[in-house]
Design a protein around this motif. Structure first.
Motif, mmCIF file in Angstrom:
data_model
loop_
_atom_site.group_PDB
_atom_site.id
_atom_site.type_symbol
_atom_site.label_atom_id
_atom_site.label_comp_id
_atom_site.label_asym_id
_atom_site.label_seq_id
_atom_site.Cartn_x
_atom_site.Cartn_y
_atom_site.Cartn_z
ATOM 1 N N THR A 153 0.745 -1.125 -0.160
ATOM 2 C CA THR A 153 -0.070 0.100 0.101
ATOM 3 C C THR A 153 1.019 1.390 0.109
ATOM 4 O O THR A 153 2.025 1.182 0.814
ATOM 5 N N CYS A 154 0.431 2.271 -0.876
ATOM 6 C CA CYS A 154 1.189 3.567 -0.785
ATOM 7 C C CYS A 154 0.515 4.762 0.005
ATOM 8 O O CYS A 154 -0.733 4.494 0.283
ATOM 9 N N TYR A 155 1.036 5.737 0.236
ATOM 10 C CA TYR A 155 0.601 6.698 0.999
ATOM 11 C C TYR A 155 -0.661 7.343 0.144
ATOM 12 O O TYR A 155 -1.582 7.679 0.563
ATOM 13 N N ARG A 156 -0.511 7.192 -1.300
ATOM 14 C CA ARG A 156 -1.703 7.888 -1.782
ATOM 15 C C ARG A 156 -2.916 6.924 -1.896
ATOM 16 O O ARG A 156 -3.916 7.196 -1.993
ATOM 17 N N CYS A 157 -2.724 5.475 -1.892
ATOM 18 C CA CYS A 157 -3.621 4.462 -1.724
ATOM 19 C C CYS A 157 -4.519 4.878 -0.663
ATOM 20 O O CYS A 157 -5.681 4.662 -0.470
ATOM 21 N N VAL A 158 -3.705 5.425 0.670
ATOM 22 C CA VAL A 158 -4.742 5.505 1.808
ATOM 23 C C VAL A 158 -5.414 6.931 1.822
ATOM 24 O O VAL A 158 -6.445 7.074 2.222
ATOM 25 N N THR A 229 -6.888 1.448 -8.078
ATOM 26 C CA THR A 229 -6.939 2.531 -9.077
ATOM 27 C C THR A 229 -6.047 3.746 -8.603
ATOM 28 O O THR A 229 -6.235 4.921 -8.817
ATOM 29 N N CYS A 230 -5.315 3.418 -7.596
ATOM 30 C CA CYS A 230 -4.513 4.588 -6.997
ATOM 31 C C CYS A 230 -3.600 4.894 -8.124
ATOM 32 O O CYS A 230 -3.092 4.516 -8.993
ATOM 33 N N LYS A 231 -3.702 6.448 -7.922
ATOM 34 C CA LYS A 231 -2.940 7.144 -9.154
ATOM 35 C C LYS A 231 -1.446 6.889 -9.139
ATOM 36 O O LYS A 231 -0.798 7.114 -10.181
ATOM 37 N N ALA A 232 -0.927 6.535 -7.917
ATOM 38 C CA ALA A 232 0.725 6.465 -7.849
ATOM 39 C C ALA A 232 1.055 5.199 -8.100
ATOM 40 O O ALA A 232 2.031 4.785 -9.065
ATOM 41 N N CYS A 233 0.136 4.129 -7.560
ATOM 42 C CA CYS A 233 0.621 2.772 -7.756
ATOM 43 C C CYS A 233 -0.116 1.869 -8.131
ATOM 44 O O CYS A 233 0.031 0.633 -8.470
ATOM 45 N N GLY A 234 -1.411 2.305 -8.787
ATOM 46 C CA GLY A 234 -2.515 1.181 -9.203
ATOM 47 C C GLY A 234 -1.971 0.951 -10.692
ATOM 48 O O GLY A 234 -1.442 1.508 -11.527
HETATM 49 ZN ZN ZN Z 1 -0.968 3.461 -4.161
#
Ligand code: ZN
Length: 237
Positions: A153-158, A229-234
Motif C-alpha cells: 500500500t502506498c501513501y496515496r492509496c490511503v 485505482t491509485c494514481k501513484a501505484c495502481g
Molecule cells: Zn498507491
C-alpha cells in the motif's frame, strides 16, 4: 552488535538515502542516519533557520539563526560523522525536480511540513522504484507508513488526492510539540536502517500505518490496503 555485524555495517555504509526537509522530523532523522553511518545522505530544504523552529528542529541552534537550513544541517552532521557523504540541496522539492533529486537514491524519507511534499515523496519513490517512509506530526499526534513499490500500500492509496491548496493549515500553524516530531523522526530513521539490514516487510510499517498519541503513549497500527485505482501505484506490479 550481533544484530548488525560487519556485514550490516557494510550495507549501511553503502546506503544512499534522501531526506525531504531538515526541520522537526528531519532533525532526528538526519542525526540518527548520520550517527548510524548511512554512507550517503542527500537532504533537501530551501528555508532558513528561525528562532521559532528551535523547539523541534534540534539539528539547528541559536548560533545558526538566519543561516540556510541545509548549511546548518551540513555542519551539524559533518561534526557528528565526518566519514559519510553529505549532499545538501538548497531547493524547494517539486514535481519538476523530484526525478533528478531521487537519482541514485535507494531509500526516501519524507520529513516535510506539508501534504503536497508527502504525496510527492510517495509518488517519486514509486516512480523511481525505491522504498520510502512518509509520516506526519500535528501537536501530540503522529502517523507513519513505509512503502515498498509494487508490493505494498502506498501513501496515496490511503489518502487519495492532495487537498486543494490553502484548504488545510500547515502543521506548523496548528502547532507541533517538539517531542512528537522527535519520536516520529527516530521511528522513520529506524525504518530506513531496518530496510538496509534486510528486515522483512512485516517488521516495518508496511501495509500498516502507525498512529501515535504522545499524550497517552498509545501506539496503534491500522491495516491499510492497496487501492487498485491509485494514481501513484495502481496497475503497477
Ligand atoms: Zn498507491
Amino acid at each position: 552488535m550481533p544484530d548488525i555485524g560487519a556485514e550490516g555495517q557494510r550495507k549501511i555504509g553503502n546506503a544512499k538515502v534522501i531526506v525531504i526537509g531538515t526541520g522537526g522530523l528531519g532533525s532526528p532523522i538526519l542525526s540518527y542516519l548520520a550517527a548510524a553511518g548511512i554512507g550517503t545522505i542527500r537532504f533537501v530544504d530551501n528555508d532558513v533557520v528561525d528562532l521559532s523552529n528551535l523547539n523541534r528542529q534540534v539539528i539547528h541552534d541559536t548560533l545558526k539563526i538566519g543561516q540556510r537550513k541545509v548549511d546548518s544541517a551540513r555542519s551539524a552532521l559533518q561534526s557528528l560523522n565526518p566519514d559519510i557523504t553529505l549532499e545538501p540541496v538548497d531547493v524547494k522539492f517539486t514535481r519538476d525536480n523530484a526525478k533528478e533529486l531521487f537519482n541514485g537514491i535507494q531509500y526516501a524519507i519524507d520529513a516535510s511540513d506539508n501534504l503536497e511534499a508527502k504525496f510527492l515523496t510517495n509518488d517519486a519513490a514509486i516512480e523511481a522504484g525505491i522504498p520510502c517512509t512518509v509520516g506526519g506530526v500535528i501537536r501530540w499526534d503522529g502517523q507513519m507508513l513505509s512503502v515498498r513499490p509494487g508490493r505494498s500500500t502506498c501513501y496515496r492509496c490511503v489518502f487519495g488526492e492532495e487537498p486543494p491548496e490553502g484548504s488545510m493549515k500547515a502543521p506548523a500553524e496548528l502547532g507541533i510539540i517538539g517531542v512528537t516530531a522527535g519520536l516520529l523522526g527516530v521511528i522513520a530513521a529506524s525504518e530506513a536502517i531496518k530496510y538496509f539490514l534486510g528486515f522483512p516487510d512485516e517488521a516495518c510499517l508496511v501495509n500498516r500505518m502507525l498512529m501515535v498519541d504522545v499524550r497517552s503513549l498509545d501506539f496503534a497500527h491500522v491495516a491499510v490496503k492497496r487501492n487498485p485505482t491509485c494514481k501513484a501505484c495502481g496497475g503497477k506490479a
